[in-house]
Design a protein around this motif. Structure first.
Motif, PDB file in Angstrom:
ATOM      1  N   PHE A   1      66.751  11.555  39.043  1.00 46.19           N
ATOM      2  CA  PHE A   1      65.395  12.063  38.873  1.00 46.19           C
ATOM      3  C   PHE A   1      65.463  13.579  38.807  1.00 46.19           C
ATOM      4  O   PHE A   1      66.351  14.208  39.385  1.00 46.19           O
TER       5      PHE A   1
ATOM      6  N   LEU B   1      62.439  10.271  35.489  1.00 44.86           N
ATOM      7  CA  LEU B   1      63.417   9.418  36.160  1.00 44.86           C
ATOM      8  C   LEU B   1      64.132   8.561  35.139  1.00 44.86           C
ATOM      9  O   LEU B   1      63.523   8.077  34.172  1.00 44.86           O
TER      10      LEU B   1
ATOM     11  N   ALA C   1      66.299   3.897  40.342  1.00 46.19           N
ATOM     12  CA  ALA C   1      66.542   5.045  39.470  1.00 46.19           C
ATOM     13  C   ALA C   1      67.987   5.500  39.632  1.00 46.19           C
ATOM     14  O   ALA C   1      68.542   5.464  40.726  1.00 46.19           O
TER      15      ALA C   1
END
Length: 502
Positions: A65, A75, A62
């Motif tokens: 987030f 995310l 990711a």
């Protein structure tokens, strides 16, 4: 037999060899529960989130987030992510991976950790949302699950993923001829670039003496948290080796059975704590490679809070035992105040620690019988409450919700939870339950306050005697450079290390 003139024996390709104590039961992070399996899987199939040495969540696959509402977490993936087979990693793969956790055909032993997730939705190719049934603060810790290609995440792809895993990690799977050997190679398409190590060999060596000899003979380059402190001084004197340490997050403790007998009395529990002198154990058994613990959370943890603890104080222990109805009948050297049994594993180092605890408690009039059992038998006894005292450690403490697992009355091992509860001493306290439940539902600033109160409550109840936080210790050859051990004992720092030929 003479070699043919002009021919040379083929040399194996250069590689860094890592020795491990036992084979991973799986390289699929959905299926493995062992620390070794999880740590190797991270190299092949990383998750959306990982954790730094202070146990703070940081992005991995990711890019970012955020919490949109208490029950909605979004995310965003890094741009241009690819799997080892060259296919693009998208939000659809993330959804498929997490959807698979509820699939009975996958039969993940970690499935219940995702019970709070109602559904996962795809916003676009790089954006995914987790919709929760209820606020669940530990969600980020569970987002470290390795992301798989959608077709591998399905039940139909389970076998192939187990045989030759595909992920988006810094190393990709090359071969596993048997459970004793595993080879990984760098992945050029990793978002941080290919690691500098040309090859990683993992080799299972169950015997500690053999692991030491392999290091000394130059046939191994790394042993991580798999050597007892007693052998480290000699290894430090070897010019071909380096001993690298970092304060660790593992937590060792003396477990107490609160189901019946003298240990139901908190005065007795606190007296035992006052009789245990952690300082000499840290100095002489661990050679300083441990820190005395006040609670489960190490001092470096973001949720750590100071508590009163119980310093070594034999006089206070004697007062508490007198008050609890266990007087010293004959004075020093006479009959013991009470008798208890301490269970531990047959590991030589752990047994030696148990014998020191036996001696310390005996000085305060508590006679302790030490029973060493093969680990499977020992651990089964602990899970089923068949003990008075035991010694164990948590390999790493990352998410503070582990306090709820270890001390909440809903997590006492039983037939209902297949003896899987972590509250093995059977502590039951409604006030602590309420604090830990609330801490799992609120945002981080509020969690800090609640966990401080929870740690104070645990300290007052003394369901275990805190012992120490063991350091993360790596013994590395001079061929392995730029390797820095993780506080959690992870293998991921290998992605940033390099190999130099002697």
């Amino acid at each position: 037999m003479a070699l043919v003139p002009g021919c040379r024996a083929e040399r194996p390709p250069p590689a860094i060899t890592v020795l491990i104590e036992a084979p991973p039961e799986s390289l699929d992070s959905r299926l493995t529960l062992s620390a070794t399996g999880q740590r190797i899987a991270q190299l092949i199939t990383p998750g959306l989130i990982t954790f730094d040495d202070s146990s703070t969540p940081v992005p991995d696959l990711a890019e970012s987030f955020r919490e949109l509402t208490p029950t909605l977490v979004e995310l965003t993936l890094r741009p241009g992510l690819t799997f080892h087979d060259g296919s693009a990693l998208t939000a659809e793969d993330v959804k498929a991976t997490y959807d698979s956790m509820g699939d009975a055909a996958i039969a993940s032993p970690r499935a219940e950790r995702y019970a709070a997730v109602e559904r996962v939705t795809v916003v676009d190719a790089r954006t995914v949302r987790f919709h929760l049934r209820r606020p669940y603060a530990p969600l980020l810790a569970e987002l470290s699950l390795g992301i798989l290609p959608a077709e591998r995440a399905s039940a139909a792809g389970k076998e192939a993923q187990g045989r030759a895993p595909i992920g988006a990690g810094p190393f990709r799977f090359e071969s596993q001829p048997d459970e004793e050997h595993l080879t990984l190679v760098p992945f050029a398409g990793h978002y941080r670039g290919a690691p500098a190590i040309p090859r990683l060999h993992f080799r299972v060596v169950r015997d500690e003496t053999t692991r030491v000899l392999e290091l000394l003979k130059g046939r191994a380059d790394l042993v991580l948290n798999a050597l007892s402190p007693a052998v480290l001084p000699a290894l430090k004197r070897e010019p071909s080796l380096r001993v690298l340490t970092k304060p660790g997050t593992g937590f060792a403790y003396l477990g107490l059975n609160l189901r019946g007998g003298p240990l139901t009395d908190v005065r007795v529990r606190r007296a035992l704590c006052h009789l245990v002198d952690v300082g000499p154990l840290v100095t002489y058994k661990f050679h300083g490679l441990a820190e005395p613990a006040q609670s489960m959370l190490p001092r470096t943890h973001w949720a750590w809070a100071p508590v009163t603890g119980c310093r070594y104080d034999p006089k206070e222990a004697a007062r508490l035992l007198d008050e609890a109805g266990y007087p010293d009948p004959d004075g020093p050297g006479g009959a013991p105040r009470l008798r208890l049994q301490l269970k531990t594993s047959t590991d030589r180092f752990r047994r030696s620690v148990a014998l020191v605890l036996q001696e310390q408690l005996a000085r305060g009039g508590v006679a302790v019988e030490v029973r060493s059992l093969e680990f499977g038998t020992f651990f089964n006894d602990i899970r089923r409450g068949n003990f008075e005292l035991f010694t164990l450690k948590w390999a790493s403490v990352i998410e503070p919700d582990l306090l709820r697992g270890a001390y909440h009355s809903g997590n006492v091992p039983s037939e209902t939870n297949h003896w899987g509860g972590f509250n093995r001493g059977a502590l039951k306290d409604e006030a602590l339950d309420a604090l830990l439940d609330e801490a799992s539902r609120v945002s981080t600033p509020e969690r800090v306050v609640l966990y401080a109160r929870a740690q104070e409550r645990v300290d007052a109840l003394m369901p275990v005697v805190p012992l120490w936080h063991e350091s993360s210790v790596a013994v590395a050859s001079q061929r392995l450079q730029d390797f820095e051990p993780s506080a959690h004992g992870m293998f991921t720092p290998l992605a940033r290390a390099r190999m130099v030929e002697p």
